[in-house]
Design a protein around this motif. Structure first.
Motif, PDB file in Angstrom:
ATOM      1  N   MET A 430      -3.133  12.245   1.960  1.00  0.00           N
ATOM      2  CA  MET A 430      -4.449  12.844   1.696  1.00  0.00           C
ATOM      3  C   MET A 430      -5.200  12.096   0.597  1.00  0.00           C
ATOM      4  N   GLY A 431      -4.527  11.144  -0.035  1.00  0.00           N
ATOM      5  CA  GLY A 431      -5.157  10.403  -1.125  1.00  0.00           C
ATOM      6  C   GLY A 431      -5.130  11.126  -2.447  1.00  0.00           C
ATOM      7  N   ASP A 432      -4.316  12.200  -2.545  1.00  0.00           N
ATOM      8  CA  ASP A 432      -4.199  12.955  -3.788  1.00  0.00           C
ATOM      9  C   ASP A 432      -3.077  12.342  -4.619  1.00  0.00           C
ATOM     10  N   TRP A 433      -3.410  11.237  -5.261  1.00  0.00           N
ATOM     11  CA  TRP A 433      -2.396  10.457  -5.974  1.00  0.00           C
ATOM     12  C   TRP A 433      -1.879  11.181  -7.216  1.00  0.00           C
ATOM     13  N   GLU A 434      -2.735  12.007  -7.841  1.00  0.00           N
ATOM     14  CA  GLU A 434      -2.309  12.713  -9.043  1.00  0.00           C
ATOM     15  C   GLU A 434      -1.197  13.711  -8.720  1.00  0.00           C
ATOM     16  N   THR A 435      -1.402  14.502  -7.668  1.00  0.00           N
ATOM     17  CA  THR A 435      -0.370  15.459  -7.284  1.00  0.00           C
ATOM     18  C   THR A 435       0.896  14.742  -6.822  1.00  0.00           C
ATOM     19  N   ALA A 436       0.724  13.620  -6.095  1.00  0.00           N
ATOM     20  CA  ALA A 436       1.875  12.842  -5.631  1.00  0.00           C
ATOM     21  C   ALA A 436       2.693  12.335  -6.814  1.00  0.00           C
ATOM     22  N   ASP A 437       2.001  11.901  -7.870  1.00  0.00           N
ATOM     23  CA  ASP A 437       2.711  11.405  -9.057  1.00  0.00           C
ATOM     24  C   ASP A 437       3.432  12.542  -9.787  1.00  0.00           C
ATOM     25  N   GLN A 438       2.825  13.738  -9.790  1.00  0.00           N
ATOM     26  CA  GLN A 438       3.479  14.885 -10.414  1.00  0.00           C
ATOM     27  C   GLN A 438       4.792  15.224  -9.695  1.00  0.00           C
ATOM     28  N   ILE A 439       4.746  15.140  -8.373  1.00  0.00           N
ATOM     29  CA  ILE A 439       5.960  15.427  -7.593  1.00  0.00           C
ATOM     30  C   ILE A 439       7.002  14.334  -7.835  1.00  0.00           C
ATOM     31  N   ARG A 440       6.549  13.068  -7.916  1.00  0.00           N
ATOM     32  CA  ARG A 440       7.488  11.965  -8.225  1.00  0.00           C
ATOM     33  C   ARG A 440       8.189  12.235  -9.555  1.00  0.00           C
ATOM     34  N   HIS A 441       7.424  12.724 -10.556  1.00  0.00           N
ATOM     35  CA  HIS A 441       8.014  13.008 -11.866  1.00  0.00           C
ATOM     36  C   HIS A 441       9.023  14.153 -11.766  1.00  0.00           C
ATOM     37  N   LYS A 442       8.702  15.155 -10.954  1.00  0.00           N
ATOM     38  CA  LYS A 442       9.624  16.280 -10.780  1.00  0.00           C
ATOM     39  C   LYS A 442      10.926  15.808 -10.143  1.00  0.00           C
ATOM     40  N   ILE A 443      10.820  14.910  -9.159  1.00  0.00           N
ATOM     41  CA  ILE A 443      12.012  14.332  -8.517  1.00  0.00           C
ATOM     42  C   ILE A 443      12.831  13.558  -9.542  1.00  0.00           C
ATOM     43  N   TYR A 444      12.127  12.831 -10.427  1.00  0.00           N
ATOM     44  CA  TYR A 444      12.809  12.051 -11.462  1.00  0.00           C
ATOM     45  C   TYR A 444      13.584  12.972 -12.402  1.00  0.00           C
ATOM     46  N   GLU A 445      12.988  14.131 -12.736  1.00  0.00           N
ATOM     47  CA  GLU A 445      13.659  15.083 -13.619  1.00  0.00           C
ATOM     48  C   GLU A 445      14.913  15.655 -12.969  1.00  0.00           C
ATOM     49  N   LEU A 446      14.932  15.678 -11.643  1.00  0.00           N
ATOM     50  CA  LEU A 446      16.118  16.149 -10.913  1.00  0.00           C
ATOM     51  C   LEU A 446      17.197  15.077 -10.805  1.00  0.00           C
ATOM     52  N   GLY A 447      16.885  13.891 -11.308  1.00  0.00           N
ATOM     53  CA  GLY A 447      17.892  12.817 -11.333  1.00  0.00           C
ATOM     54  C   GLY A 447      17.753  11.783 -10.226  1.00  0.00           C
ATOM     55  N   TRP A 448      16.553  11.708  -9.599  1.00  0.00           N
ATOM     56  CA  TRP A 448      16.368  10.797  -8.470  1.00  0.00           C
ATOM     57  C   TRP A 448      15.078  10.003  -8.615  1.00  0.00           C
ATOM     58  N   ILE A 449      15.067   8.829  -7.996  1.00  0.00           N
ATOM     59  CA  ILE A 449      13.900   7.942  -8.021  1.00  0.00           C
ATOM     60  C   ILE A 449      13.403   7.757  -6.602  1.00  0.00           C
ATOM     61  N   VAL A 450      12.073   7.789  -6.427  1.00  0.00           N
ATOM     62  CA  VAL A 450      11.474   7.527  -5.121  1.00  0.00           C
ATOM     63  C   VAL A 450      10.814   6.162  -5.163  1.00  0.00           C
ATOM     64  N   GLU A 451      11.229   5.269  -4.250  1.00  0.00           N
ATOM     65  CA  GLU A 451      10.606   3.957  -4.113  1.00  0.00           C
ATOM     66  C   GLU A 451       9.927   3.884  -2.748  1.00  0.00           C
ATOM     67  N   ASP A 452       8.682   3.460  -2.730  1.00  0.00           N
ATOM     68  CA  ASP A 452       7.938   3.388  -1.475  1.00  0.00           C
ATOM     69  C   ASP A 452       8.158   2.028  -0.830  1.00  0.00           C
ATOM     70  N   GLY A 453       8.529   2.061   0.446  1.00  0.00           N
ATOM     71  CA  GLY A 453       8.766   0.822   1.192  1.00  0.00           C
ATOM     72  C   GLY A 453       8.151   0.893   2.573  1.00  0.00           C
ATOM     73  N   SER A 454       8.275  -0.206   3.328  1.00  0.00           N
ATOM     74  CA  SER A 454       7.689  -0.265   4.665  1.00  0.00           C
ATOM     75  C   SER A 454       8.344   0.727   5.619  1.00  0.00           C
ATOM     76  N   ILE A 459      15.006   7.075  -1.445  1.00  0.00           N
ATOM     77  CA  ILE A 459      15.442   7.929  -2.549  1.00  0.00           C
ATOM     78  C   ILE A 459      16.788   7.426  -3.048  1.00  0.00           C
ATOM     79  N   LYS A 460      16.884   7.185  -4.349  1.00  0.00           N
ATOM     80  CA  LYS A 460      18.158   6.730  -4.894  1.00  0.00           C
ATOM     81  C   LYS A 460      18.389   7.375  -6.249  1.00  0.00           C
ATOM     82  N   PRO A 461      19.636   7.469  -6.684  1.00  0.00           N
ATOM     83  CA  PRO A 461      19.917   8.146  -7.960  1.00  0.00           C
ATOM     84  C   PRO A 461      19.372   7.380  -9.132  1.00  0.00           C
ATOM     85  N   LYS A 462      18.966   8.127 -10.155  1.00  0.00           N
ATOM     86  CA  LYS A 462      18.483   7.531 -11.399  1.00  0.00           C
ATOM     87  C   LYS A 462      19.643   6.905 -12.138  1.00  0.00           C
TER      88      LYS A 462
END
Length: 463
Positions: A430-454, A459-462
């Motif tokens: 939807m192009g809502d990058w701010e909300t997407a980044d907030q969710i990425r941060h929440k995932i990071y707090e849970l101990g995981w990293i999201v990397e965008d690829g083709s 998703i991989k552990p922190k």
């Protein structure tokens, strides 16, 4: 196609018919614990693990015995050279072997009998062979197997003993293929052995290498069992001699299927400790390679073909495994969690047919990765996949992992993380990058990293 394996003793593929419908009995030659096992040894152990996993997947109950050779020429020589106590040396390398097989996700054998715990069984077998006139005592109180008493000697290597000139006898465990000789069952003590000996009817001494496996396999699997495995270097003299003495003492067939894996090569040569050209599992771990990557390299080639190993192959395997993991994560993200409802892809039947044909792993994996490409293309192009197809894909990936052990399951994120990642993708779309980044941060707090690829989010552990 029925399940079939190449049988070394008949030199052809044969339909697999177990002796009992209740259990398949397998004996595999384990490590000689005078040093760390190298990855050439582990190619054989991983082939045996694949065989065992596939038999289990096909619905067989498997009872697996793998011996530990803790007394032979090499162990005694190494103990003396290193000036360490014999028991400490063999215990050290036995423990390292167990650590390596755990790292490589090899399903443990049901029992790991040690040669030194079965000296009495070996002595009794030799006594019986001597009583039947098949074994004889030499002047130095060593006992030998008399080849001339076994008219079919040479079954495994297709060797006609009557056409060859056989020499008197050999005391060493290993010897030249073109020179069949009476081989030692019991070696009399000499000063080179130090205090490493056992008492016997023939005086102090120790067993020959070949009698060890006969005694232990018969004790735990019976006089006639289904499958015996090892590397091609075991065929002669070890398995040939083991077969001869076992049949001679029991007057029974001994083993129905003999299966052997080819050499692993390094820079065109057979990997060998004596030549100094080898890697251990610890070497590969120190270079940062994972068990799944090592398994992929070893199992992607057919077990009866030579495999030339290189470090670069482990890096290539990392990319291949990432593709498997990425698709798994993509399907998990969009799946209805009722995984009981699924439809396996049509490629599954061809995959299984390839493995039924003497474990043709190159063909099976080619079918599997072609399927991965087709599913990724569907997902990239937003083509509809019904829930049965999605769950069928997840099931297919799990089946492949059960057989090959390629997936890094300890790194699989919980469903909450996958749900958040899926939600983030919607906001990104939807192009809502701010909300997407907030969710990425929440995932990071849970101990995981999201990397965008083709192929979508990875998703991989922190760290």
């Amino acid at each position: 196609m029925p399940l079939q394996f190449y049988n070394t003793i008949t030199h052809r593929k044969e339909k697999f018919n177990p002796i009992s419908d209740e259990i398949v009995k397998i004996y595999t030659c384990g490590p000689t614990v005078y040093n760390s096992a190298h990855i050439g040894n582990f190619r054989t152990f991983l082939f045996e693990d694949l065989l065992k996993r596939y038999l289990i997947y096909k619905g067989y109950n498997v009872y697996h015995v793998m011996n530990i050779t803790d007394v032979d020429d090499k162990t005694i020589k190494r103990a003396k050279k290193d000036k360490k106590l014999f028991e400490k040396l063999t215990s050290k390398y036995s423990a390292l072997f167990m650590k390596d097989i755990e790292f490589l996700k090899i399903i443990p054998a049901d029992i790991y009998p040690k040669a030194t715990d079965h000296i009495e069984e070996m002595i009794q077998m030799i006594v019986n062979l001597e009583k039947d006139g098949i074994a004889y005592l030499s002047k130095d109180n060593s006992v030998y197997f008399q080849l001339s008493k076994d008219k079919d000697y040479g079954r495994l290597i297709n060797l006609n003993l009557s056409e060859l000139k056989s020499t008197d006898r050999v005391i060493d465990d290993e010897y030249s293929k073109d020179n069949p000789q009476d081989f030692s069952l019991w070696k009399s003590w000499d000063s080179e052995d130090g205090d490493i000996f056992w008492d016997s009817p023939w005086g102090r001494g120790r067993p020959g290498w070949h009698i060890e496996c006969s005694a232990m396999s018969i004790k735990y699997l019976g006089e006639h069992f289904d499958i015996h495995c090892g590397g091609v270097d075991n065929i002669f003299p070890h398995h040939e001699n083991e077969l001869a003495q076992s049949i001679s003492v029991t007057n029974k067939p001994f083993v129905n299927y003999w299966m052997h894996s080819e050499h692993l090569q390094l820079k065109g040569d057979k990997m060998s400790k004596t030549q100094g050209n080898f890697y251990t599992i610890s070497d590969l771990i120190s270079k940062g390679y994972l068990a799944e990557e090592i398994r992929f390299v070893m199992l992607s080639a057919h077990y009866r073909t030579k495999l030339t190993f290189s470090i670069e192959q482990c890096s290539d395997a990392r990319s291949a495994i990432q593709r498997i993991k990425s698709l798994y994560n993509r399907l998990i993200n969009i799946a209805n969690r009722n995984l009981s409802k699924f439809k396996l892809p049509s490629e599954y039947q061809d995959f299984i047919a390839s493995l039924d044909n003497d474990l043709d792993t190159p063909k099976a994996l080619a079918i599997f990765f072609k399927w991965i490409r087709s599913i990724n293309t569907k997902l990239d192009n937003d083509q509809d996949m019904n829930n049965g197809e999605i769950n069928g894909g997840i099931e297919f990936l799990n089946i492949v992992d059960n057989i090959f052990g390629f997936l890094i399951k300890e790194n699989f994120a919980p469903q909450e993380v996958h749900s958040l990642a899926g939600e983030r993708e919607k906001y990104r779309g939807m192009g809502d990058w701010e909300t997407a980044d907030q969710i990425r941060h929440k995932i990071y707090e849970l101990g995981w990293i999201v990397e965008d690829g083709s192929d979508g989010p990875n998703i991989k552990p922190k760290k």
